[in-house]
Structure formats: structure tokens, C-alpha cells
Design a protein around this motif. Structure first.
Motif, short mmCIF file in Angstrom:
data_model
loop_
_atom_site.label_atom_id
_atom_site.label_comp_id
_atom_site.label_asym_id
_atom_site.label_seq_id
_atom_site.Cartn_x
_atom_site.Cartn_y
_atom_site.Cartn_z
N ASP A 170 0.82 -1.21 0.00
CA ASP A 170 0.00 0.00 0.00
C ASP A 170 0.85 1.27 0.00
O ASP A 170 0.31 2.38 0.02
N LEU A 171 2.16 1.11 -0.01
CA LEU A 171 3.06 2.26 -0.06
C LEU A 171 3.36 2.61 -1.51
O LEU A 171 3.15 1.80 -2.42
N ASP A 172 3.89 3.82 -1.73
CA ASP A 172 4.04 4.33 -3.10
C ASP A 172 5.48 4.48 -3.56
O ASP A 172 5.77 4.34 -4.76
N HIS A 173 6.40 4.80 -2.66
CA HIS A 173 7.77 5.12 -3.07
C HIS A 173 8.79 4.46 -2.15
O HIS A 173 9.75 5.11 -1.71
N THR A 174 8.60 3.19 -1.87
CA THR A 174 9.46 2.49 -0.92
C THR A 174 9.95 1.17 -1.50
O THR A 174 9.19 0.43 -2.10
N ALA A 175 11.24 0.92 -1.30
CA ALA A 175 11.86 -0.35 -1.69
C ALA A 175 12.26 -1.10 -0.43
O ALA A 175 12.91 -0.54 0.46
N PHE A 176 11.86 -2.38 -0.34
CA PHE A 176 12.15 -3.22 0.82
C PHE A 176 13.18 -4.27 0.46
O PHE A 176 13.11 -4.88 -0.61
N LEU A 177 14.13 -4.48 1.37
CA LEU A 177 15.06 -5.61 1.27
C LEU A 177 15.03 -6.33 2.61
O LEU A 177 15.46 -5.77 3.64
N ALA A 178 14.50 -7.54 2.63
CA ALA A 178 14.41 -8.34 3.85
C ALA A 178 15.36 -9.52 3.76
O ALA A 178 15.57 -10.10 2.68
N ALA A 179 15.92 -9.89 4.91
CA ALA A 179 16.94 -10.94 4.92
C ALA A 179 16.41 -12.27 4.43
O ALA A 179 17.11 -13.02 3.75
N VAL A 180 15.17 -12.59 4.79
CA VAL A 180 14.57 -13.88 4.40
C VAL A 180 13.08 -13.68 4.20
O VAL A 180 12.51 -12.63 4.52
N ASP A 181 12.43 -14.73 3.69
CA ASP A 181 10.98 -14.68 3.55
C ASP A 181 10.31 -15.03 4.88
O ASP A 181 10.98 -15.23 5.91
N ARG A 182 9.00 -15.16 4.87
CA ARG A 182 8.25 -15.35 6.10
C ARG A 182 8.41 -16.76 6.68
O ARG A 182 7.98 -17.01 7.81
N TYR A 183 9.01 -17.66 5.94
CA TYR A 183 9.08 -19.05 6.39
C TYR A 183 10.51 -19.54 6.54
O TYR A 183 10.76 -20.73 6.61
N THR A 184 11.47 -18.61 6.56
CA THR A 184 12.88 -18.98 6.60
C THR A 184 13.56 -18.23 7.73
O THR A 184 13.08 -17.20 8.20
N LYS A 185 14.69 -18.72 8.14
CA LYS A 185 15.46 -18.08 9.21
C LYS A 185 16.71 -17.42 8.62
O LYS A 185 17.31 -17.92 7.68
N ALA A 186 17.09 -16.29 9.20
CA ALA A 186 18.23 -15.51 8.70
C ALA A 186 19.47 -15.85 9.51
O ALA A 186 19.52 -15.61 10.71
N PRO A 187 20.49 -16.40 8.88
CA PRO A 187 21.70 -16.77 9.62
C PRO A 187 22.66 -15.58 9.73
O PRO A 187 22.62 -14.64 8.95
N GLU A 188 23.52 -15.67 10.74
CA GLU A 188 24.69 -14.82 10.79
C GLU A 188 25.83 -15.65 10.21
O GLU A 188 26.03 -16.81 10.59
N VAL A 189 26.61 -15.08 9.30
CA VAL A 189 27.58 -15.85 8.52
C VAL A 189 28.98 -15.31 8.73
O VAL A 189 29.18 -14.20 9.24
N ARG A 190 29.94 -16.13 8.32
CA ARG A 190 31.34 -15.68 8.31
C ARG A 190 31.68 -15.18 6.90
O ARG A 190 31.38 -15.85 5.92
N ILE A 191 32.32 -14.03 6.85
CA ILE A 191 32.67 -13.41 5.59
C ILE A 191 34.20 -13.41 5.46
O ILE A 191 34.89 -13.03 6.40
N PRO A 192 34.73 -13.85 4.32
CA PRO A 192 36.19 -13.88 4.15
C PRO A 192 36.83 -12.52 4.42
O PRO A 192 36.40 -11.49 3.89
N GLY A 193 37.84 -12.53 5.28
CA GLY A 193 38.56 -11.30 5.59
C GLY A 193 37.92 -10.45 6.67
O GLY A 193 38.45 -9.40 7.03
N ILE A 194 36.77 -10.89 7.22
CA ILE A 194 36.07 -10.12 8.23
C ILE A 194 36.02 -10.93 9.52
O ILE A 194 35.66 -12.11 9.51
N ASP A 195 36.37 -10.31 10.64
CA ASP A 195 36.35 -11.00 11.92
C ASP A 195 34.92 -11.16 12.41
O ASP A 195 34.09 -10.26 12.25
#
Length: 458
Positions: free
Chosen positions: A229-254
Motif C-alpha cells: 500500500d506504499l508508493d515510493h518504498t523499496a524493501f530488502l528483507a533478509a529472508v521470507d516469512r518461512y525462513t530463518k536468517a543466519p549470521e555468517v562468516r565473511i572472508p577477511g572479516i572477523d
């Protein structure tokens, strides 16, 4: 020949890492920012941001990378020239502070502004308060550090409908919004350990029941029922409604990180500009972030991207990238711009010219036609100085001298910015040689004329 166990697995992992480095620039981090690139609003207005990250939960299991996610996004935005950035982490992000800062951001928002909202932390779902607002009857909820299932602790959360309320306020002021939710909104799943990783946590808490709920949601009659119902908004969500969002290890990042937040930070720095035209469309933003998250999570995470129905992702520009020009003024130029160097100094070099070996002289530059310089004279409308041979030779030699001097000047680039020029000594020596050749030619002509006149008289 039989390969060692795990050889092909290692090769596959190495190839994936190299591909990821090429996609987001892990080899040269922050290369875009270092190169003078900045983010700008395609509509010419301001870019503003509110970023929230919470690791230190008091009554549910703590997270490990949400604060790092917030810090990363804030650093990227600031490095890209965004000045209005507010960040709330851990205990700073209680409900009163979150509502105060987002309300203040609404008040600062002007027409055509671009608003970044980013949240990283625990997410869950509750039964919807507005009937029919959610397809499965469950509403997304973002938990704050002090949340617990007691009457007092129940206040420390923000409903998805409240975020929609504030986003509508931004839109009513003429702004566009990019909303990043690096949380888990999966229903009915508890945080657990992924069997493919030695250590991994998920940004979700088990479903709970509130016997007494003292939360008084912020809402009004104009609130949208859902994101559509919004007009000028872009959404980025980590996962869909039925999935879990992990915390991950990234190369070169502690430590652990949220893949979505990391990918968005790199996109802001310029990696999302796939066709390198300086404009990041919604389609480019969504595609780039999706690919990076998919690779970082070892193919275990697919983000959800939603654009408002009036938007056209293929052509609508999320943000632009502009490269600024940094003018570096040397000591001589600073001296020339001050009171001591304001009288007749050479532009960009001060009152004294500097040769290619760094030695100052009070000598007027032949390539510049004196202290003022040929290019300055032309801009002022005056004719350039006449090129003469100071050693005094034939007219043809004068022309030759002028051509050679002009060629030397073109190599020097006009010497308007203090760059190196041909050495003064080499120019003087060349001028003297030309002059000597001119005098020898004159002498030979005189002798030839004399011999012809003598033969005629005889």
C-alpha cells in the motif's frame, strides 16, 4: 591419479571466494570511497539515514554481528558523503529512543529526500492486530534490547505496522525510502545450529505468548495495511516469512555478520552499479544484493525484495554515484593566494617559478611568455607575446626557434599547475645553439655574396 580427500571441495570453495571477491571488491575494500565516489539523490535533494543494530539482548539470546552490521552501513554512508546519519546500537535502541529519532528524522525530511532505514537484530512474528493485513495472519515484529514477556518488557518492541506508519509519513513529505530489515521473520522456527557450519546463529527467537501487553502502537487512520500500500518504498528483507536468517562468516572479516547488511553496505559503495553508468536502479540494487547474500551464505539464504506498485524497478533509480574532484593546493599556491603572493605571482606556482628539479628562480618562463603566462593572456583577451630569438639569428632560424620552444611548451602542459617542465638550462643551451647556427648561416651568406660580387667585377 586419485586426488586427496576434500580436494574438489577446496577447489570449489576457492572458486566461490574468487567469484565473490570479483562481485563486491573484497580485494580492494572501500575502493570506491577512496576514489572520491559519493552517493547522491537522483532528484537532487538530501540523503538521510537511521541505522539500528542490536546484539546485547538482556532476556533473549544475544547476537554477534548486528552491531557490526550497523557500523558497517553507517561507515559506508558517511564515506560516500552522507552527512545526516543517526545510529542506535544496543542499549541506545530502547523504544523511546527509536521513536524519538525516527520522528525527528520525519521532521527533517524535505521533498524528494532519499531515506535509508536499516535494522539488524532479532525478529519474530505475532498475531496481526489489523485483520486481513497479513496473508498468514501473522505480523512481523522487531525486538529491542529490553524485550521480555512481562508487562514492562512487552513495550520493548516495534511492530511492522509501526514501521509502515513512519514510512507513510516520509512519503507524505515527498521522500523515497529504502528499508533494509536484516532480521528473521520466519514463523514457528527456533534459532538453532546449521549442520553445515561449525558455528552459526539465527536472528530469531521462539514464538512467545504475552499474557499482558502494555504496548500502545503508533498508528492513525491513514496507515497502510501492508508494504504493497506504499508508493515510493523499496524493501530488502533478509529472508521470507518461512525462513530463518543466519549470521555468517565473511572472508577477511572477523566474527559473524548479517549477509544482507554487508551486501547493502557494499552496494552503497558502488558495487551495485552493474553497468557502470553512475546510476543504480532498483533492479541493479536488488540483483547485486541478492547475488552477494546468496554466495556469502553458501546458498542457504535468499533475500526478499519488494518495490511499491507505482515503481518500475528496471528504470527507477535508487541512488546515483558521482565522482568528486579534489583540488590539492601546494604551499606555493597558498602563498600566492595570500597577501604576500597576490602581486603578479604565476597562477598555481606562487611568486616564484619552480623548475622541474624543484629549484626556484625569478626567471620569466619563455614557454609562458613572462610571469603572467600565455594562457592567462589569452583568457584576458590580450595577444600572446611575439616569439623572438634572443640570440639574434636569421628569420628562418627565428621561426625554427619558435617552433621548438612551442613544442617544448606543449610537453610541459602549459605549466599552469606546477607540473614539471623541460629544464631551464636545457632550454637556454638549445636557444644558444640555434643562435650560433643562425650567425654561421649569415656569415656563409655574406661570404657567398662577396664571392659572387668579386667574380662579377673581374
Amino acid at each position: 591419479m586419485r586426488m586427496p580427500r576434500g580436494f574438489y571441495c577446496g577447489i570449489r570453495q576457492l572458486c566461490a571466494t574468487i567469484g565473490l571477491a570479483a562481485l563486491i571488491g573484497l580485494i580492494t575494500p572501500h575502493a570506491y570511497a577512496a576514489g572520491g565516489l559519493s552517493i547522491s539523490n537522483p532528484d537532487g535533494a538530501a540523503v538521510r539515514a537511521l541505522v539500528i543494530g542490536i546484539d546485547d539482548y538482556q532476556h533473549v539470546r544475544k547476537l554477534k554481528g548486528a552491531v557490526a552490521d550497523a557500523t558497517d552501513i553507517v561507515t559506508s554512508l558517511k564515506n560516500m558523503g552522507v552527512g545526516d546519519v543517526v545510529v542506535l546500537t544496543n542499549a541506545q535502541a530502547d523504544r523511546a529512543s527509536v521513536l524519538r529519532e525516527i520522528s525527528a528524522l520525519v521532521e527533517r525530511t524535505k521533498n524528494n529526500d532519499l531515506i535509508f532505514l536499516s535494522i539488524a537484530g532479532h525478529g519474530t512474528q505475532e498475531p496481526e492486530r489489523v485483520k486481513g493485513s497479513e496473508p498468514d495472519g501473522m505480523e512481523n515484529v522487531f525486538l529491542l534490547p529490553g524485550f521480555e514477556t512481562t508487562p514492562t518488557g512487552s513495550v520493548e518492541r516495534v511492530l511492522g505496522s509501526e514501521f509502515n506508519h513512519f514510512i507513510r509519513q516520509f512519503e507524505l513529505r515527498g521522500a523515497r525510502v529504502i528499508f533494509v530489515a536484516d532480521t528473521c521473520h520466519g514463523g514457528g522456527m527456533v534459532r538453532d545450529i546449521d549442520p553445515r557450519a561449525a558455528e552459526m546463529s539465527f536472528r530469531q527467537v521462539p514464538r512467545y505468548t504475552l499474557l499482558v501487553d502494555e504496548l500502545k502502537p503508533v498508528s492513525d487512520s491513514n496507515d497502510p495495511k501492508s508494504e504493497l500500500d506504499l508508493d515510493h518504498t523499496a524493501f530488502l528483507a533478509a529472508v521470507d516469512r518461512y525462513t530463518k536468517a543466519p549470521e555468517v562468516r565473511i572472508p577477511g572479516i572477523d566474527g559473524l555478520r548479517g549477509a544482507l547488511s554487508y551486501a547493502v553496505a557494499r552496494a552503497v559503495e558502488g558495487s551495485a552499479d552493474i553497468n557502470h553508468d553512475g546510476k543504480v536502479t532498483l533492479k541493479e540494487l536488488f540483483s547485486n544484493v541478492r547475488q552477494v547474500v546468496y554466495q556469502l551464505s553458501d546458498q542457504r539464504q535468499n533475500i526478499v525484495t519488494i518495490s511499491s506498485p507505482p515503481q518500475t524497478p528496471d528504470t527507477d533509480v535508487a541512488f546515483e554515484l558521482t565522482r568528486g574532484v579534489v583540488l590539492i593546493q601546494g604551499p606555493a599556491a597558498r602563498a600566492a593566494s595570500g597577501p604576500a603572493g597576490s602581486g603578479g605571482g604565476r597562477r598555481g606556482t606562487g611568486a616564484r617559478a619552480t623548475g622541474c628539479h624543484g629549484q626556484g628562480t625569478n626567471h620569466s618562463d619563455p614557454c609562458r611568455g613572462g610571469d603572467q603566462g600565455t594562457s592567462d593572456r589569452r583568457r584576458a583577451g590580450a595577444s600572446p607575446p611575439r616569439c623572438t630569438n634572443p640570440a639574434g639569428g636569421a628569420r628562418r632560424q627565428d621561426k625554427l626557434f619558435c617552433k621548438r620552444e612551442a613544442k617544448g611548451c606543449s610537453r610541459a602542459g602549459g605549466s599552469t599547475d606546477g607540473q614539471s617542465r623541460p629544464d631551464l638550462g636545457s632550454r637556454v643551451a638549445r636557444r644558444d645553439r640555434v643562435g650560433r647556427r643562425g650567425r654561421l648561416r649569415d656569415r656563409r651568406c655574406e661570404l657567398a655574396d662577396g664571392s659572387r660580387s668579386d667574380s662579377g667585377n673581374s
